[in-house]
Design a protein around this motif. Structure first.
Motif, PDB file in Angstrom:
ATOM      1  N   HIS A 186      -1.292   8.692  -2.450  1.00  0.00           N
ATOM      2  CA  HIS A 186      -1.278   7.476  -3.260  1.00  0.00           C
ATOM      3  C   HIS A 186      -0.110   7.607  -4.240  1.00  0.00           C
ATOM      4  CE1 HIS A 186      -3.159   3.969  -5.290  1.00  0.00           C
ATOM      5  NE2 HIS A 186      -2.565   4.485  -6.358  1.00  0.00           N
ATOM      6  N   ASP A 187       1.062   7.167  -3.797  1.00  0.00           N
ATOM      7  CA  ASP A 187       2.253   7.328  -4.627  1.00  0.00           C
ATOM      8  C   ASP A 187       2.804   5.958  -5.025  1.00  0.00           C
ATOM      9  OD1 ASP A 187       2.970   6.729  -2.033  1.00  0.00           O
ATOM     10  OD2 ASP A 187       4.806   7.920  -2.054  1.00  0.00           O
ATOM     11  N   VAL A 188       2.925   5.741  -6.327  1.00  0.00           N
ATOM     12  CA  VAL A 188       3.570   4.530  -6.817  1.00  0.00           C
ATOM     13  C   VAL A 188       5.078   4.771  -6.806  1.00  0.00           C
ATOM     14  CG1 VAL A 188       1.583   3.836  -8.178  1.00  0.00           C
ATOM     15  CG2 VAL A 188       3.335   5.273  -9.220  1.00  0.00           C
ATOM     16  N   GLU A 201       2.067   0.349   5.203  1.00  0.00           N
ATOM     17  CA  GLU A 201       3.405   0.821   4.866  1.00  0.00           C
ATOM     18  C   GLU A 201       4.152  -0.145   3.959  1.00  0.00           C
ATOM     19  OE1 GLU A 201       5.377   1.680   8.510  1.00  0.00           O
ATOM     20  OE2 GLU A 201       4.164   3.472   8.931  1.00  0.00           O
ATOM     21  N   LYS A 202       3.620  -1.340   3.753  1.00  0.00           N
ATOM     22  CA  LYS A 202       4.253  -2.315   2.849  1.00  0.00           C
ATOM     23  C   LYS A 202       3.745  -2.166   1.423  1.00  0.00           C
ATOM     24  CE  LYS A 202       2.815  -5.714   5.356  1.00  0.00           C
ATOM     25  NZ  LYS A 202       2.549  -7.095   5.854  1.00  0.00           N
ATOM     26  N   ARG A 203       2.976  -1.139   1.143  1.00  0.00           N
ATOM     27  CA  ARG A 203       2.373  -0.877  -0.163  1.00  0.00           C
ATOM     28  C   ARG A 203       1.341  -1.932  -0.553  1.00  0.00           C
ATOM     29  NH1 ARG A 203       4.783   3.336  -2.660  1.00  0.00           N
ATOM     30  NH2 ARG A 203       6.970   3.807  -2.190  1.00  0.00           N
ATOM     31  N   SER A 204       0.776  -2.621   0.431  1.00  0.00           N
ATOM     32  CA  SER A 204      -0.310  -3.566   0.123  1.00  0.00           C
ATOM     33  C   SER A 204      -1.462  -2.795  -0.505  1.00  0.00           C
ATOM     34  CB  SER A 204      -0.776  -4.277   1.385  1.00  0.00           C
ATOM     35  OG  SER A 204       0.291  -4.980   1.990  1.00  0.00           O
ATOM     36  N   PRO A 262       9.395  -5.753  -4.582  1.00  0.00           N
ATOM     37  CA  PRO A 262      10.300  -5.045  -5.490  1.00  0.00           C
ATOM     38  C   PRO A 262      11.104  -6.040  -6.329  1.00  0.00           C
ATOM     39  CG  PRO A 262      11.163  -5.012  -3.263  1.00  0.00           C
ATOM     40  CD  PRO A 262       9.803  -5.631  -3.183  1.00  0.00           C
ATOM     41  N   THR A 263      11.501  -5.576  -7.489  1.00  0.00           N
ATOM     42  CA  THR A 263      12.317  -6.414  -8.374  1.00  0.00           C
ATOM     43  C   THR A 263      13.761  -6.411  -7.898  1.00  0.00           C
ATOM     44  OG1 THR A 263      10.878  -5.922 -10.242  1.00  0.00           O
ATOM     45  CG2 THR A 263      13.094  -6.747 -10.742  1.00  0.00           C
TER      46      THR A 263
END
Length: 321
Positions: A186-188, A292-295, A320-321
């Motif tokens: 679980h990596d931000v 893999e899309k960080r959903s 992403p910004t």
């Protein structure tokens, strides 16, 4: 829908509950297994179904463990079947394999039950995403108050696995993919700012819907291990919290200014316990980065003191910004 009082008194249901109807079919997954410290020890391949027939609901589950270490022999029992009293309030498990109950909140079930075969008291959460035929699942396994193992993973549904080669190919590929995905931490993002956004459903302690809210988690990295996040809820509930979060391996801390607390991650899933400075409000949550899309599957319980006030859940998409 069934009547909870009739069901819990043992009267056969005339029709399946809303949750029972929503989980029709057979569900396939390959959840990861972790020890209490968060070390990945292997997998549990599962196919399970909950079948309503002639007023009776029966739950079937076949498991195949592929684990190392002391947990391997503990989970050797592989075939489960038990009746349950089905309702939209309580799904009461009648044993012999599981004893306890699951509690539906719309498309989420929060369950607490005991497995004699595993000698485990389980806290299980299942977030159903109907539009994709997906369940986002986790179980915390206890001996008394002591956590000793964690299962988590994603399931997909099928109705013709045994007879349709295309379905078998899809499900087998999905389960193989889950074996790789389950090891991910679980990596931000450490070097990329962005925002998770989505709609969350709101439920009260009586398991009745209280509305919806738009939820955002704004993420700004401050270093490789620290980030500032702001959580906003707008709609039928309004909240805004800002905090700095830091992680050391799979341990996470939240250092205010609004929320303070900690979390531990088991693979893709982080379990947090947070306290709001200056009020009696606190949060117990499960955050699951499930693709893999960080959903992000977010499942939070908001408490007023020790009283559950709101349960919220939904899928937030990363941009992403």
């Amino acid at each position: 829908m069934t009547d909870a009082n009739d069901t819990n008194s043992g009267v056969a249901a005339e029709e399946p509950s809303t949750w029972q109807q929503a989980i029709a079919g057979e569900w396939y997954g390959n959840p990861s297994v972790f020890d209490a410290q968060g070390n990945h020890t292997g997998f549990i391949k599962v196919n399970r179904s909950s079948v309503f027939e002639d007023g009776t609901t029966t739950y079937y589950m076949h498991t195949l463990f592929d684990n190392d270490g002391p947990l391997r022999s503990r989970f050797e029992f592989v075939e489960f079947a038990f009746e349950l009293l089905d309702s939209d309030t309580n799904r009461v498990y009648l044993g012999p394999d599981f004893i306890g109950a699951g509690h539906p909140y719309g498309n989420l079930v929060d369950a607490h039950y005991y497995s004699p075969a595993w000698r485990a008291d389980l806290r299980t959460m299942v977030h159903l995403v109907p539009e994709t035929g997906t369940e986002i699942y986790s179980s915390l396994l206890y001996e008394g108050p002591t956590l000793f193992a964690v299962f988590n993973g994603v399931y997909q549904v099928a109705f013709d696995y045994e007879t349709n080669e295309a379905t078998r190919t899809r499900i087998d590929a999905f389960c193989a993919q889950e074996r790789n995905a389950g090891r991910r931490p679980h990596d931000v993002p450490a070097k990329q700012a962005g925002t998770w956004r989505g709609e969350v459903a709101l439920y009260g302690p009586d398991q009745q819907p209280t509305g919806v809210a738009h939820m955002t988690i704004e993420h700004e990295p401050l270093s490789l291990l620290r980030a500032r996040q702001t959580v906003t809820l707008e709609g039928d509930i309004s909240r805004r919290w800002t905090f700095d979060r830091y992680h050391d391996g799979n341990r996470h801390t939240y250092d205010g200014p609004d929320l303070f607390g900690n979390a531990i991650a088991y693979g893709r899933v982080s379990y947090n316990s947070l306290h709001h400075l200056g009020t009696a409000e606190k949060i117990q949550g499960r955050d699951f980065l499930f693709d893999e899309k960080r959903s992000l599957s977010v499942n939070w319980k908001l408490f007023d003191g020790d009283r559950l006030a709101t349960l919220l859940f939904g899928v937030l998409e990363w941009s992403p910004t």
